[in-house]
Write an enzyme that holds these catalytic residues in place. Structure first.
Site, PDB file in Angstrom:
ATOM      1  N   ASP A  28      -4.465  11.074  29.469  1.00 17.28           N
ATOM      2  CA  ASP A  28      -5.308  12.079  30.117  1.00 17.28           C
ATOM      3  C   ASP A  28      -4.971  13.470  29.570  1.00 17.28           C
ATOM      4  O   ASP A  28      -5.070  13.691  28.377  1.00 17.28           O
ATOM      5  CB  ASP A  28      -5.126  11.977  31.638  1.00 17.28           C
ATOM      6  CG  ASP A  28      -6.117  12.806  32.431  1.00 17.28           C
ATOM      7  OD1 ASP A  28      -7.233  12.313  32.678  1.00 17.28           O
ATOM      8  OD2 ASP A  28      -5.773  13.947  32.801  1.00 17.28           O
ATOM      9  N   ARG A  29      -4.578  14.424  30.405  1.00 13.53           N
ATOM     10  CA  ARG A  29      -4.269  15.774  29.907  1.00 13.53           C
ATOM     11  C   ARG A  29      -3.142  15.730  28.878  1.00 13.53           C
ATOM     12  O   ARG A  29      -3.131  16.482  27.897  1.00 13.53           O
ATOM     13  CB  ARG A  29      -3.887  16.718  31.048  1.00 13.53           C
ATOM     14  CG  ARG A  29      -4.813  16.745  32.231  1.00 13.53           C
ATOM     15  CD  ARG A  29      -6.274  16.933  31.862  1.00 13.53           C
ATOM     16  NE  ARG A  29      -6.556  18.246  31.287  1.00 13.53           N
ATOM     17  CZ  ARG A  29      -7.775  18.636  30.897  1.00 13.53           C
ATOM     18  NH1 ARG A  29      -8.799  17.818  31.014  1.00 13.53           N
ATOM     19  NH2 ARG A  29      -7.960  19.839  30.391  1.00 13.53           N
ATOM     20  N   ARG A  79      -4.452  15.034  25.516  1.00 12.44           N
ATOM     21  CA  ARG A  79      -5.069  16.205  24.881  1.00 12.44           C
ATOM     22  C   ARG A  79      -3.995  17.099  24.256  1.00 12.44           C
ATOM     23  O   ARG A  79      -4.186  17.665  23.181  1.00 12.44           O
ATOM     24  CB  ARG A  79      -5.917  16.959  25.900  1.00 12.44           C
ATOM     25  CG  ARG A  79      -6.991  16.061  26.490  1.00 12.44           C
ATOM     26  CD  ARG A  79      -7.987  16.744  27.396  1.00 12.44           C
ATOM     27  NE  ARG A  79      -8.837  15.702  27.994  1.00 12.44           N
ATOM     28  CZ  ARG A  79      -9.771  15.015  27.340  1.00 12.44           C
ATOM     29  NH1 ARG A  79     -10.015  15.306  26.073  1.00 12.44           N
ATOM     30  NH2 ARG A  79     -10.462  14.069  27.943  1.00 12.44           N
ATOM     31  N   TRP A 137     -13.807  18.297  36.330  1.00 15.68           N
ATOM     32  CA  TRP A 137     -13.698  19.219  35.196  1.00 15.68           C
ATOM     33  C   TRP A 137     -14.351  20.565  35.532  1.00 15.68           C
ATOM     34  O   TRP A 137     -13.773  21.626  35.262  1.00 15.68           O
ATOM     35  CB  TRP A 137     -14.382  18.622  33.966  1.00 15.68           C
ATOM     36  CG  TRP A 137     -13.617  17.552  33.267  1.00 15.68           C
ATOM     37  CD1 TRP A 137     -13.160  16.377  33.793  1.00 15.68           C
ATOM     38  CD2 TRP A 137     -13.209  17.550  31.897  1.00 15.68           C
ATOM     39  NE1 TRP A 137     -12.514  15.643  32.838  1.00 15.68           N
ATOM     40  CE2 TRP A 137     -12.537  16.327  31.665  1.00 15.68           C
ATOM     41  CE3 TRP A 137     -13.380  18.448  30.847  1.00 15.68           C
ATOM     42  CZ2 TRP A 137     -12.014  15.995  30.412  1.00 15.68           C
ATOM     43  CZ3 TRP A 137     -12.869  18.107  29.603  1.00 15.68           C
ATOM     44  CH2 TRP A 137     -12.185  16.906  29.392  1.00 15.68           C
ATOM     45  N   TYR A 189      -7.733  23.904  32.929  1.00 17.42           N
ATOM     46  CA  TYR A 189      -9.122  23.438  32.820  1.00 17.42           C
ATOM     47  C   TYR A 189     -10.051  24.561  32.370  1.00 17.42           C
ATOM     48  O   TYR A 189     -11.034  24.313  31.661  1.00 17.42           O
ATOM     49  CB  TYR A 189      -9.591  22.842  34.142  1.00 17.42           C
ATOM     50  CG  TYR A 189      -9.232  21.386  34.289  1.00 17.42           C
ATOM     51  CD1 TYR A 189     -10.154  20.386  33.992  1.00 17.42           C
ATOM     52  CD2 TYR A 189      -7.961  21.000  34.693  1.00 17.42           C
ATOM     53  CE1 TYR A 189      -9.823  19.041  34.103  1.00 17.42           C
ATOM     54  CE2 TYR A 189      -7.613  19.663  34.808  1.00 17.42           C
ATOM     55  CZ  TYR A 189      -8.548  18.684  34.512  1.00 17.42           C
ATOM     56  OH  TYR A 189      -8.204  17.355  34.624  1.00 17.42           O
ATOM     57  N   HIS A 226      -8.139   3.958  35.042  1.00 17.73           N
ATOM     58  CA  HIS A 226      -7.788   5.096  34.185  1.00 17.73           C
ATOM     59  C   HIS A 226      -6.295   5.224  33.924  1.00 17.73           C
ATOM     60  O   HIS A 226      -5.885   5.651  32.847  1.00 17.73           O
ATOM     61  CB  HIS A 226      -8.314   6.370  34.864  1.00 17.73           C
ATOM     62  CG  HIS A 226      -7.942   7.652  34.196  1.00 17.73           C
ATOM     63  ND1 HIS A 226      -8.296   7.947  32.901  1.00 17.73           N
ATOM     64  CD2 HIS A 226      -7.224   8.735  34.657  1.00 17.73           C
ATOM     65  CE1 HIS A 226      -7.840   9.162  32.581  1.00 17.73           C
ATOM     66  NE2 HIS A 226      -7.183   9.637  33.622  1.00 17.73           N
TER      67      HIS A 226
END
Length: 290
Positions: A104-105, A108, A150, A211, A271
């Site tokens: 997830d984050r 990134r 988001w 975000y 997820h």
């Protein structure tokens, strides 16, 4: 939960990063997603540490890591800055080259690290994501309904911060329950730790800033690199077989535009792959690292 691991707090240029370290051998950095902390790796890290030195950290703004002041352009919370900080942490721990696994984050952060610091990252694994630039370029009505978080977290300050402060457990429980598929994936102490972190206004503000940076700076960084600067290390892509990433995208096809050496596939879980399907996730990671 992390038996045999040592906790640490590393001072960086702008703040302090908290984490745990265990095992021996080549280094592997594990990076968590939202709404989690390094605790999300508790079912994977000990087994991985039988073969490697495993480091799991709380990203800047999350958990017990520092929450440095932001800026009008949200720059301190862009993934480029967060990735550089994790490189700084690993160097402080004595690792100039290592594998990085992100969910997830954290994924990134991980792929940005591989793009910006190719000499540092030996292997990359990204779990249940496509690049941020791809997310916004392909966003449609289904995305806006399914991933409203988001937009909500990226809304102008202080709207999301104040709304979350009123009932932090509502948002955390929504993310954990709506995005997962395996019952019992989050032991009560772990879930309670995730909720407790969201009771800290500093944490919530930092996450919102992240975000906000994603919607602006991270997209620009991705667009600047798209088709120009590839990820050069072996890359593993895993995603939920029944989740949004698998429904909305062709993950391997998307990632092959960013990294020539890509492998991976879907996992029968929601997820949160390391918490819902730890054995299968571990198998894929060991295969990549070998």
């Amino acid at each position: 939960m992390f038996e045999g691991f040592d906790e640490f707090d590393v001072s960086t240029t702008q703040t302090t990063i908290h984490g745990v370290r265990g095992g021996a051998g080549p280094a592997v950095l594990l990076l968590h997603g939202i709404p989690e902390t390094h605790l999300m790796w508790h079912r994977v890290a000990p087994a991985l540490a039988e073969h490697y030195t495993v480091v799991a950290t709380d990203l800047r703004g999350y958990g017990a890591s520092g929450k440095p002041p932001s800026a009008p352009d949200h720059g301190p919370y862009r993934m480029r800055a967060i990735a550089a900080e994790q490189v700084e942490v690993m160097a402080a721990l004595g690792f100039e080259r290592f594998a990085v696994v992100g969910h997830d984050r954290g994924a990134r952060c991980a792929y940005r690290m591989a793009l910006d610091h190719p000499a540092v990252v030996s292997h990359l694994a990204v779990l249940d994501v496509v690049p941020t630039g791809e997310v916004y370029a392909r966003a449609d009505a289904e995305f806006s309904r399914g991933f409203w978080v988001w937009s909500f977290l990226a809304a102008p300050e202080p709207v999301p911060e104040r709304m979350i402060a009123a009932a932090p457990e509502v948002l955390v429980d929504h993310m954990l329950d709506a995005w997962s598929q395996v019952p019992g994936a989050f032991p009560e102490p772990v879930r309670a730790a995730y909720v407790a972190a969201f009771r800290d206004p500093g944490t919530v503000h930092a996450i919102c800033e992240e975000y906000r940076a994603a919607a602006t700076l991270d997209v620009a960084d991705d667009e600047a690199d798209r088709g120009r600067r590839p990820i050069r290390c072996p890359t593993l892509v895993l995603w939920s077989a029944g989740g949004a990433v698998g429904r909305w995208y062709r993950p391997l096809e998307v990632w092959r535009a960013w990294a020539p050496d890509v492998r991976g596939g879907p996992i029968q879980a929601g997820h949160f792959l390391p918490e819902e399907a730890p054995e299968e996730t571990l198998h894929h990671l060991l295969d990549l690292l070998a």
